[in-house]
Design a protein around this motif. Structure first.
Motif, PDB file in Angstrom:
ATOM      1  N   PRO A  47      -5.821 -56.008  18.533  1.00  0.00           N
ATOM      2  CA  PRO A  47      -4.960 -55.838  17.223  1.00  0.00           C
ATOM      3  C   PRO A  47      -5.550 -55.590  15.967  1.00  0.00           C
ATOM      4  O   PRO A  47      -6.838 -55.887  15.886  1.00  0.00           O
ATOM      5  CB  PRO A  47      -4.373 -57.207  17.199  1.00  0.00           C
ATOM      6  N   ASP A  48      -5.167 -54.824  15.171  1.00  0.00           N
ATOM      7  CA  ASP A  48      -5.496 -54.557  13.719  1.00  0.00           C
ATOM      8  C   ASP A  48      -4.957 -55.597  12.810  1.00  0.00           C
ATOM      9  O   ASP A  48      -3.985 -56.128  12.900  1.00  0.00           O
ATOM     10  CB  ASP A  48      -5.493 -52.902  13.498  1.00  0.00           C
ATOM     11  N   HIS A  49      -5.206 -55.110  11.596  1.00  0.00           N
ATOM     12  CA  HIS A  49      -4.722 -55.893  10.235  1.00  0.00           C
ATOM     13  C   HIS A  49      -3.021 -55.791  10.427  1.00  0.00           C
ATOM     14  O   HIS A  49      -2.327 -56.848   9.974  1.00  0.00           O
ATOM     15  CB  HIS A  49      -5.306 -55.810   9.103  1.00  0.00           C
ATOM     16  N   VAL A  50      -2.634 -54.524  10.675  1.00  0.00           N
ATOM     17  CA  VAL A  50      -1.273 -54.242  10.630  1.00  0.00           C
ATOM     18  C   VAL A  50      -0.454 -55.038  11.576  1.00  0.00           C
ATOM     19  O   VAL A  50       0.673 -55.795  11.582  1.00  0.00           O
ATOM     20  CB  VAL A  50      -0.955 -52.776  10.732  1.00  0.00           C
ATOM     21  N   ALA A  51      -1.001 -55.317  12.769  1.00  0.00           N
ATOM     22  CA  ALA A  51      -0.478 -55.823  13.877  1.00  0.00           C
ATOM     23  C   ALA A  51      -0.247 -57.303  13.593  1.00  0.00           C
ATOM     24  O   ALA A  51       0.732 -58.027  13.794  1.00  0.00           O
ATOM     25  CB  ALA A  51      -1.304 -55.836  15.108  1.00  0.00           C
ATOM     26  N   PHE A  52      -1.233 -57.905  12.828  1.00  0.00           N
ATOM     27  CA  PHE A  52      -1.351 -59.333  12.390  1.00  0.00           C
ATOM     28  C   PHE A  52      -0.192 -59.562  11.354  1.00  0.00           C
ATOM     29  O   PHE A  52       0.691 -60.611  11.283  1.00  0.00           O
ATOM     30  CB  PHE A  52      -2.744 -60.000  12.093  1.00  0.00           C
ATOM     31  N   VAL A  91      -0.578 -49.115  17.544  1.00  0.00           N
ATOM     32  CA  VAL A  91       0.730 -48.908  16.738  1.00  0.00           C
ATOM     33  C   VAL A  91       2.036 -48.969  17.637  1.00  0.00           C
ATOM     34  O   VAL A  91       2.911 -49.444  16.863  1.00  0.00           O
ATOM     35  CB  VAL A  91       0.543 -47.405  16.205  1.00  0.00           C
ATOM     36  N   THR A  92       2.038 -48.590  18.773  1.00  0.00           N
ATOM     37  CA  THR A  92       3.001 -48.715  19.489  1.00  0.00           C
ATOM     38  C   THR A  92       3.302 -50.196  19.807  1.00  0.00           C
ATOM     39  O   THR A  92       4.624 -50.811  19.476  1.00  0.00           O
ATOM     40  CB  THR A  92       2.935 -48.242  21.113  1.00  0.00           C
ATOM     41  N   TRP A  93       2.519 -51.085  20.200  1.00  0.00           N
ATOM     42  CA  TRP A  93       2.663 -52.405  20.381  1.00  0.00           C
ATOM     43  C   TRP A  93       3.276 -53.199  18.931  1.00  0.00           C
ATOM     44  O   TRP A  93       4.069 -53.919  18.762  1.00  0.00           O
ATOM     45  CB  TRP A  93       1.526 -53.215  20.695  1.00  0.00           C
ATOM     46  N   THR A  94       2.514 -52.652  17.762  1.00  0.00           N
ATOM     47  CA  THR A  94       2.727 -53.083  16.364  1.00  0.00           C
ATOM     48  C   THR A  94       4.369 -52.846  16.152  1.00  0.00           C
ATOM     49  O   THR A  94       4.979 -53.640  15.676  1.00  0.00           O
ATOM     50  CB  THR A  94       1.957 -52.752  15.443  1.00  0.00           C
ATOM     51  N   ALA A  95       4.813 -51.556  16.370  1.00  0.00           N
ATOM     52  CA  ALA A  95       6.244 -51.213  16.180  1.00  0.00           C
ATOM     53  C   ALA A  95       7.047 -51.984  17.141  1.00  0.00           C
ATOM     54  O   ALA A  95       8.130 -52.273  16.388  1.00  0.00           O
ATOM     55  CB  ALA A  95       6.350 -49.811  16.614  1.00  0.00           C
ATOM     56  N   LEU A  96       6.795 -52.412  18.217  1.00  0.00           N
ATOM     57  CA  LEU A  96       7.593 -53.244  18.841  1.00  0.00           C
ATOM     58  C   LEU A  96       7.734 -54.625  18.380  1.00  0.00           C
ATOM     59  O   LEU A  96       8.784 -55.434  18.272  1.00  0.00           O
ATOM     60  CB  LEU A  96       7.330 -53.272  20.421  1.00  0.00           C
TER      61      LEU A  96
END
Length: 621
Positions: free
Chosen positions: A348-353, A316-321
């Motif tokens: 990575p999960d589906h949100v990160a993509f 989630v941290t990486w996805t937020a960035l």
């Protein structure tokens, strides 16, 4: 561990010795160690019911279904007489392991059932989404046993999840009759239920009538304000809370989305300071929320700084960035962050993509975005969802490859929804390909979506074509279905005060000064080559009136107001609830050059930083 050392040194061990250590492990939440010791015990002596039930609890919490079944079989083979407590633990174990058939079988074979038996199984049905079974069991319970407050709290969570207002009101009525409505936990559940069912007034009424309120109560009502997007009420509740209880991590996680919604930098920094003061800053969820808050408040640098100071980072941290970079048009930085996340061993999960493809879409990185999309399934076995396909359609069509985008839609294994056609339609309008846009508009109208935004998009296409009969037909359809279009609104914060402007607004402080300044600015930028694009004035009126409509767009009013009330040379930050139209985008580029100011605009999609006649989005918005 001293207890284990003493146990190991014992020459003779009786069941009490084994039970004491096994139960001790369970109390310390060392469930795996307790199971290992139980297996060893089976070789040495016969466990009793206390041992077995302790291990069953451990199996439930570890979701060890197979070992739980083994223990249950052992109980049956060994002839254990299951009392109500033991049977309840069995139901709970199977429920936690998501085996509701086994849980129901234990329940049905019980000679006597108490409220815990019923509540455990009802809760299991609710938690696993078997809502109708939960309601059926509740009705059956009422014929055999008087429900307690726990039963009603479980059913309230069901009505909250289903947004079933009628069920919630019926439960509230029963709670009042039984005298449970004064219970603190019940009150908290009612506040949450009414808010999530869209009845904020009723939620506040329950809240104000509560004689006792704890931290959970305050956190619940603050979260309700976020859900209702009532930021001013949220801040008032936060100020009231300070007089009664100290905040916790959940409070911070409730407050930060309010700051994000209206991009209040000052309050956001105050909340950050509060997190630091109470030691919450090190908590990963709080750090993640701070990254998002700063990015939505127009301060990407602070988002990056929070990220860099976090000792522990999750997906989630990486996805937020990645998402933050995408909002500011930093597609290459987003891709680099995605690669660094993978290198750090974070999967990575589906949100990160979604975040990384979105970032590529808004930076014109077509090949890179497509590569991420195909890697999702190839490298991580993640099946693309409709939101991934929508991002790819947006990615391809933004680059002007409309036919390729249509081919991609045709090849999709999922049925395209309004988000897919809407992404393509937006690109058609931007590129000026109104013939394709008209064809896509027909798809959207036929879908019967509940989102009025897509119908407005189709209506705008017909307006640009001068097809006013179709425009009127779509607008009548929106009204007939009870859908409402959000009116355009922009706001700006000056000296800790927020000023809001609606499109065409004439009833605000300094309206005449703003009107005059806009006239001066329009004359100046006309000399620089600006010509209003009347296709964005979406009404069947004369050209002069269309010009007036464009000049009344909410972000222009906010910008002019900001120019009047801030020092020369300072930057302006404007927020808008809808996407910036093409003409306003061009207009603001010219204005930034004329007034020699940086103008930062956050619209519904992303941030635009206008400076010296250019925009950070590179016209990929």
């Amino acid at each position: 561990m001293d207890a284990r050392r003493v146990f190991n040194e014992m020459v003779v061990k009786d069941p009490v010795s084994w039970n004491t250590l096994i139960c001790g492990y369970c109390q310390m939440e060392l469930f795996e160690e307790s199971i290992e010791l139980f297996i060893e015990m089976l070789r040495r002596c016969r466990p009793d019911l206390l041992t077995v039930t302790s291990i069953l609890r451990a199996c439930g919490l570890l979701q060890e279904l197979e070992f739980g079944k083994f223990v249950h079989d052992y109980m049956t083979r060994s002839g254990f007489e299951c009392d109500v407590t033991a049977s309840n633990i069995l139901i709970d174990t199977y429920a936690k392991c998501s085996d509701l058939i086994a849980a129901r079988k234990v329940f049905d074979t019980m000679k006597y059932r108490d409220s815990v038996s019923w509540n455990t199984l009802i809760n299991a049905y609710v938690q696993t989404g078997s809502y109708s079974e939960g309601v059926k069991l509740f009705k059956k319970m009422m014929l055999e046993l008087k429900p307690d407050s726990i039963t009603y709290i479980t059913l309230l969570s069901l009505s909250t999840r289903l947004r079933e207002m009628e069920l919630g009101e019926e439960l509230h009525c029963n709670l009042a009759k039984l005298g449970f409505d004064s219970d603190l936990i019940v009150g908290n559940a009612l506040v949450d239920m009414y808010a999530k069912c869209g009845k904020m007034d009723d939620s506040l009424k329950v809240f104000e009538n509560m004689r006792v309120r704890d931290r959970v109560t305050w956190n619940t009502v603050i979260a309700a304000c976020v859900h209702a997007e009532d930021c001013s009420l949220g801040f008032r509740m936060i100020n009231r809370m300070r007089n009664e209880v100290l905040p916790d991590k959940a409070t911070m996680l409730g407050i930060l989305p309010i700051c994000s919604l209206i991009a209040t930098k000052r309050q956001g920094k105050e909340v950050h300071a509060c997190c630091f003061k109470f030691g919450f800053e090190l908590a990963v969820p709080v750090g993640n929320a701070l990254i998002e808050m700063y990015s939505k408040c127009g301060n990407l640098m602070y988002s990056v700084r929070v990220f860099e100071h976090m000792k522990t980072k999750d997906v989630v941290t990486w996805t937020a960035l990645i998402s933050a970079y995408g909002m500011y048009g930093g597609g290459k930085k987003a891709l680099r962050a995605f690669e660094e996340m993978e290198a750090a061993g974070i999967i990575p999960d589906h949100v990160a993509f979604v975040a990384v493809i979105y970032a590529c879409s808004h930076s014109g990185l077509v090949e890179e975005g497509l590569s991420c999309f195909y890697r999702m399934k190839k490298d991580y076995s993640i099946e693309p969802r409709i939101e991934h396909y929508a991002c790819v359609v947006d990615l391809i069509s933004r680059s002007g490859k409309l036919s390729k985008a249509e081919e991609f839609i045709s090849s999709m294994p999922l049925k395209p929804d309004a988000s897919i056609w809407g992404a393509l339609l937006s690109a058609c309008r931007a590129s000026g390909d109104l013939k394709v846009a008209e064809r896509i508009s027909q798809h959207i109208v036929q879908l019967d979506s509940d989102d009025p935004g897509y119908y407005i998009l189709a209506s705008n296409v017909y307006a640009a074509l001068g097809r006013w009969d179709e425009v009127r037909m779509i607008r009548k359809s929106i009204k007939a279905r009870g859908l409402k279009k959000d009116p355009g609104c922009s706001w700006i914060e000056i000296k800790n005060r927020v000023y809001a402007f609606a499109t065409g607004d004439k009833f605000f402080q300094q309206y005449e000064e703003v009107k005059n300044l806009l006239g001066v600015l329009n004359n100046l930028i006309a000399k620089e080559g600006y010509v209003a694009d009347l296709q964005y004035a979406l009404h069947d009126v004369e050209e002069d009136e269309k010009m007036d409509l464009l000049y009344g767009h909410s972000e222009r009013l906010a910008i002019a107001f900001g120019l009047l009330n801030t020092e020369p040379g300072t930057s302006l930050q404007i927020l808008k609830n809808l996407r910036v139209c093409g003409d306003c985008h061009t207009w603001t580029k010219h204005i930034s050059k004329i007034v020699k100011r940086e103008i930062l605009v956050r619209d519904a999609n992303r941030f635009h930083i206008f400076q010296d006649g250019t925009c950070s989005c590179g016209d990929h918005w």
